[in-house]
Design a protein around this motif. Structure first.
Motif, PDB file in Angstrom:
ATOM      1  N   HIS A 106       0.835  -1.198   0.000  1.00  0.00           N
ATOM      2  CA  HIS A 106       0.000   0.000   0.000  1.00  0.00           C
ATOM      3  C   HIS A 106       0.880   1.263   0.000  1.00  0.00           C
ATOM      4  O   HIS A 106       0.610   2.215  -0.728  1.00  0.00           O
ATOM      5  CB  HIS A 106      -0.941  -0.037   1.216  1.00  0.00           C
ATOM      6  CG  HIS A 106      -2.029   0.984   1.152  1.00  0.00           C
ATOM      7  ND1 HIS A 106      -2.970   1.136   2.126  1.00  0.00           N
ATOM      8  CD2 HIS A 106      -2.316   1.928   0.228  1.00  0.00           C
ATOM      9  CE1 HIS A 106      -3.784   2.119   1.803  1.00  0.00           C
ATOM     10  NE2 HIS A 106      -3.417   2.620   0.651  1.00  0.00           N
ATOM     11  N   HIS A 110       1.405   4.346  -3.040  1.00  0.00           N
ATOM     12  CA  HIS A 110       1.338   5.795  -2.846  1.00  0.00           C
ATOM     13  C   HIS A 110       2.617   6.492  -3.297  1.00  0.00           C
ATOM     14  O   HIS A 110       2.570   7.607  -3.793  1.00  0.00           O
ATOM     15  CB  HIS A 110       1.102   6.112  -1.360  1.00  0.00           C
ATOM     16  CG  HIS A 110      -0.346   6.036  -0.983  1.00  0.00           C
ATOM     17  ND1 HIS A 110      -1.076   7.128  -0.600  1.00  0.00           N
ATOM     18  CD2 HIS A 110      -1.197   4.988  -0.969  1.00  0.00           C
ATOM     19  CE1 HIS A 110      -2.325   6.757  -0.349  1.00  0.00           C
ATOM     20  NE2 HIS A 110      -2.428   5.460  -0.552  1.00  0.00           N
ATOM     21  N   HIS A 119      -3.699   3.608  -8.223  1.00  0.00           N
ATOM     22  CA  HIS A 119      -4.293   3.616  -6.877  1.00  0.00           C
ATOM     23  C   HIS A 119      -5.179   4.849  -6.668  1.00  0.00           C
ATOM     24  O   HIS A 119      -6.089   4.834  -5.850  1.00  0.00           O
ATOM     25  CB  HIS A 119      -3.177   3.554  -5.824  1.00  0.00           C
ATOM     26  CG  HIS A 119      -3.674   3.360  -4.431  1.00  0.00           C
ATOM     27  ND1 HIS A 119      -4.501   2.316  -4.061  1.00  0.00           N
ATOM     28  CD2 HIS A 119      -3.490   4.092  -3.294  1.00  0.00           C
ATOM     29  CE1 HIS A 119      -4.788   2.408  -2.765  1.00  0.00           C
ATOM     30  NE2 HIS A 119      -4.189   3.482  -2.289  1.00  0.00           N
ATOM     31  N   HIS A 123      -8.695   6.346  -4.470  1.00  0.00           N
ATOM     32  CA  HIS A 123      -8.747   7.550  -3.624  1.00  0.00           C
ATOM     33  C   HIS A 123      -9.646   8.649  -4.182  1.00  0.00           C
ATOM     34  O   HIS A 123     -10.002   9.568  -3.449  1.00  0.00           O
ATOM     35  CB  HIS A 123      -7.331   8.103  -3.420  1.00  0.00           C
ATOM     36  CG  HIS A 123      -6.594   7.394  -2.326  1.00  0.00           C
ATOM     37  ND1 HIS A 123      -6.644   7.805  -1.020  1.00  0.00           N
ATOM     38  CD2 HIS A 123      -5.845   6.269  -2.341  1.00  0.00           C
ATOM     39  CE1 HIS A 123      -5.937   6.974  -0.275  1.00  0.00           C
ATOM     40  NE2 HIS A 123      -5.440   6.028  -1.053  1.00  0.00           N
ATOM     41  N   HIS A 203      -7.143   8.366   5.927  1.00  0.00           N
ATOM     42  CA  HIS A 203      -6.350   8.010   4.741  1.00  0.00           C
ATOM     43  C   HIS A 203      -7.012   8.506   3.446  1.00  0.00           C
ATOM     44  O   HIS A 203      -6.360   8.621   2.416  1.00  0.00           O
ATOM     45  CB  HIS A 203      -6.178   6.484   4.711  1.00  0.00           C
ATOM     46  CG  HIS A 203      -5.367   5.980   3.562  1.00  0.00           C
ATOM     47  ND1 HIS A 203      -4.006   6.143   3.477  1.00  0.00           N
ATOM     48  CD2 HIS A 203      -5.723   5.309   2.435  1.00  0.00           C
ATOM     49  CE1 HIS A 203      -3.571   5.598   2.359  1.00  0.00           C
ATOM     50  NE2 HIS A 203      -4.586   5.080   1.696  1.00  0.00           N
TER      51      HIS A 203
END
Ligand SMILES: [Zn+2]
Length: 278
Positions: A106, A110, A119, A123, A203
């Motif tokens: 993960h 990022h 990813h 988000h 997050h």
């Protein structure tokens, strides 16, 4: 025939459907945050991605994680193949190691720009709910599975441990993305062990410092250990803005957009948004 041969598909599907329904009902009964996007459009997009990803994995991957564990065991591959441990100890060690490896994955999604392109589809969701837990671009889904296969080969867990890990991780993702309000003292207690919706919401904040925190997927230990833990959002759960600064439009709720955005030139947040985002 083993338990897994006989019941794997049905247990997976029942756990998914059961937790999904439970979270969807709890979101209606005890919502945490007001939605900013109509639910129907988002749900269509997020659930379509589940279908696309399931098909993509079946088409692209020659083997999935549980199958790989069997394959690796047959060849004596992996850390756990070298030690003689009771089954329960092997399951716990495999679970903890795999959970840490998913945390590392993960963080990589990022920090590595090309991975972030994929990813960010996850988000860009401007509301968080049970469907966000499965909103991933197919390329991310395939890369995640390839990485998981590598982890399984390195760790060498029993197929049953991998099965348990996948079912629990799936349930955890639906739980910590759910738009539900846990009583404060319950949240405080639960997050000593596992990720809660309030912890994971941080997050998904538009504030970059908060987006790059709370990477844990199941055990919160990893964020505490590696210094990426942020307890609460700066603006509070009611007022915090979810998603990404550069995509505060209706686009992220659109399935076509979610499929192609990793391949489009990157949109930068405006100077004002940037100022707001630290
Ligand atoms: Zn993330």
């Amino acid at each position: 025939m083993s338990f897994l041969d006989q019941y794997e598909a049905i247990v997976r599907l029942s756990a998914f459907a059961g937790i999904f329904l439970l979270m969807a009902v709890l979101e209606i009964a005890f919502p945490r945050k007001k939605r900013v996007v109509p639910k129907g459009m988002r749900w269509f997009t997020n659930i379509s991605l589940v279908v696309v990803n399931t098909l993509a994995l079946r088409l692209v991957m020659p083997i999935l994680a549980v199958g790989m564990a069997d394959y690796a065991a047959g060849r004596g591959w992996g850390l756990l193949a070298w030690v003689e441990l009771p089954v329960w100890a092997e399951i716990i060690i495999a679970f903890v190691l795999l959970d840490m490896m998913i945390y590392a994955q993960h963080v990589a999604f990022h920090k590595v720009p090309i991975l972030w392109r994929f990813h960010k589809v996850h988000h860009a969701d401007r509301d968080l709910d049970v469907t966000s837990g499965a909103r991933f671009h197919p390329v991310e889904a395939v890369l995640s599975m390839a990485y998981k296969l590598l982890c399984v080969v390195l760790v060498g867990p029993a197929a049953f441990a991998v099965f348990l890990f996948e079912v629990i991780l799936n349930a955890s993702s639906m739980f910590h993305h759910a738009n539900i309000r846990l009583p404060q003292n319950v949240d405080r207690l639960v997050r000593w062990g596992i990720v809660t919706p309030d912890m994971h919401r941080v997050h998904h904040s538009v504030r970059v410092a908060e987006t790059n925190s709370n990477y844990s997927f199941f055990l919160t230990l990893w964020d505490r250990l590696f210094g990426t833990y942020v307890a609460q959002p700066r603006d509070g759960h009611r007022d915090m803005v979810l998603g990404l600064n550069e995509y505060q439009t209706e686009k992220p709720a659109n399935l076509g957009w979610a499929m192609v955005v990793p391949f489009l030139p990157e949109e930068r947040p405006t100077a004002k948004e940037k100022g707001d985002s630290s």
